[in-house]
Design a protein around this motif. Structure first.
Motif, short mmCIF file in Angstrom:
data_model
loop_
_atom_site.label_atom_id
_atom_site.label_comp_id
_atom_site.label_asym_id
_atom_site.label_seq_id
_atom_site.Cartn_x
_atom_site.Cartn_y
_atom_site.Cartn_z
N HIS A 72 0.84 -1.21 0.00
CA HIS A 72 0.00 0.00 0.00
C HIS A 72 0.87 1.26 0.00
N GLU A 73 1.90 1.25 0.83
CA GLU A 73 2.84 2.37 0.89
C GLU A 73 3.48 2.62 -0.48
N ALA A 74 3.93 1.56 -1.14
CA ALA A 74 4.55 1.69 -2.46
C ALA A 74 3.58 2.29 -3.46
N ARG A 75 2.35 1.82 -3.46
CA ARG A 75 1.36 2.34 -4.41
C ARG A 75 1.06 3.82 -4.15
N LEU A 76 0.90 4.20 -2.89
CA LEU A 76 0.64 5.60 -2.58
C LEU A 76 1.77 6.49 -3.08
N LEU A 77 3.00 6.10 -2.82
CA LEU A 77 4.13 6.92 -3.26
C LEU A 77 4.26 6.94 -4.78
N ASP A 78 4.05 5.80 -5.44
CA ASP A 78 4.12 5.76 -6.90
C ASP A 78 3.04 6.60 -7.56
N ALA A 98 11.09 22.95 -5.47
CA ALA A 98 11.91 21.84 -4.97
C ALA A 98 12.52 21.20 -6.21
N TYR A 99 13.62 21.81 -6.69
CA TYR A 99 14.14 21.50 -8.01
C TYR A 99 14.54 20.06 -8.22
N SER A 100 14.84 19.35 -7.16
CA SER A 100 15.17 17.93 -7.33
C SER A 100 13.95 17.13 -7.79
N GLU A 101 12.76 17.71 -7.66
CA GLU A 101 11.53 17.04 -8.07
C GLU A 101 10.67 17.92 -8.98
N VAL A 102 11.31 18.74 -9.80
CA VAL A 102 10.59 19.53 -10.81
C VAL A 102 11.18 19.16 -12.16
N PRO A 103 10.47 18.45 -13.01
CA PRO A 103 9.13 17.89 -12.80
C PRO A 103 9.20 16.70 -11.84
N PRO A 104 8.05 16.32 -11.31
CA PRO A 104 8.04 15.21 -10.35
C PRO A 104 8.50 13.90 -11.00
N SER A 105 9.18 13.09 -10.23
CA SER A 105 9.60 11.78 -10.71
C SER A 105 8.40 10.88 -10.89
N ARG A 106 8.46 10.06 -11.92
CA ARG A 106 7.52 8.96 -12.07
C ARG A 106 8.26 7.73 -11.55
N THR A 107 7.64 7.03 -10.63
CA THR A 107 8.32 5.92 -9.98
C THR A 107 7.49 4.64 -10.03
N LEU A 108 8.20 3.55 -9.89
CA LEU A 108 7.58 2.25 -9.68
C LEU A 108 8.43 1.54 -8.66
N ARG A 109 7.81 1.19 -7.54
CA ARG A 109 8.51 0.50 -6.46
C ARG A 109 8.13 -0.98 -6.47
N VAL A 110 9.14 -1.83 -6.45
CA VAL A 110 8.93 -3.27 -6.36
C VAL A 110 9.50 -3.70 -5.01
#
Length: 178
Positions: free
Chosen positions: A28-34, A92-104
Motif C-alpha cells: 500500500h505504501e509503495a502504491r501511494l508513493l508511486d 523543490a528543483y530535485s523534483e521539478v518535474p516530479p519523478s515517475r516511480t515504480l517500487r517493487v
C-alpha cells in the motif's frame, strides 16, 4: 539407508496474520508513493518516526560498510512534513518535474520484538525513477529495516533504515522516499 534432513532453526515462527499486515502495509505504501499520494502516505507514519539512510562505504570486511553515525538522510516525522511541504512549492528543483516511480518490494521477513505492538520488517526494494521527457531512468536498489507499530487504526511506520546497495549513487538525488 534413509537420510533425515532437518529444517534450519529459526528465531521463531511468524504469525501469518502479522506477515499479511506487514506485506499489505509495504504494498500500500509503495502504491501511494508511486501515485503521488504523499499526503495519504504521511498518514501511515508514526509520530515517533525515524527515517534514516546511513552512509555505505566500500570497505573490507563487508561488516564495516555501513556507518550508522553518518547519514545521507536522517528525518523525523517533522522533517518529512517539511520535505512534503517543500514539494508543493514548485521550487523543490530535485523534483521539478516530479519523478515517475515504480517500487517493487520483495524478500519480506517479519519478526516479533520485545514490544508486542511493534514488529520488525525487513524487505528489499527496487525503485524505477524517470523524470519529465528525459529517456534516462534510475534504478535505486536497497534493503530496508523497518519497525511497524500495530495500532487500532492499522500499522504505522515507526522506524526505517534504508541500506542503499550502491556506495556511489547512480541517481542525482534522493528526492523520493525509499
Amino acid at each position: 539407508m534413509s537420510t533425515t534432513v532437518e529444517a534450519p532453526a529459526t528465531t521463531g515462527s511468524t504469525d501469518p496474520a502479522i506477515l499479511a499486515i506487514a506485506t499489505q502495509f509495504l504494498a500500500h505504501e509503495a502504491r501511494l508513493l508511486d501515485e503521488g499520494r504523499e499526503e495519504e502516505w504521511y498518514e501511515l507514519l508514526d509520530d515517533e518516526l525515524l527515517y534514516t539512510i546511513p552512509i555505505r562505504q566500500a570497505t573490507e570486511p563487508r561488516s564495516n560498510e555501513i556507518d550508522r553515525s553518518a547519514f545521507r538522510v536522517r528525518d523525523s516525522k517533522t522533517h518529512v512534513r517539511t520535505r512534503l511541504d517543500r514539494l508543493q512549492t514548485g521550487i523543490a528543483y530535485s523534483e521539478v518535474p516530479p519523478s515517475r516511480t515504480l517500487r517493487v518490494v520483495g524478500s519480506i521477513e517479519v519478526r516479533p520484538t520485545a514490544d508486542p505492538e511493534v514488529i520488525e520488517v525487513h524487505s528489499a526494494l527496487l525503485v524505477y525513477r524517470q523524470r519529465g521527457i528525459d529517456p534516462h531512468f534510475d534504478l535505486i536498489p536497497c534493503r530496508r529495516n523497518d519497525r511497524l507499530r500495530l495500532t487500532d487504526h492499522g500499522a504505522r511506520l515507526l522506524r526505517r533504515e534504508v541500506i542503499l546497495t550502491e556506495t556511489s549513487l547512480g541517481t542525482p538525488n534522493l528526492g523520493v522516499f525509499l
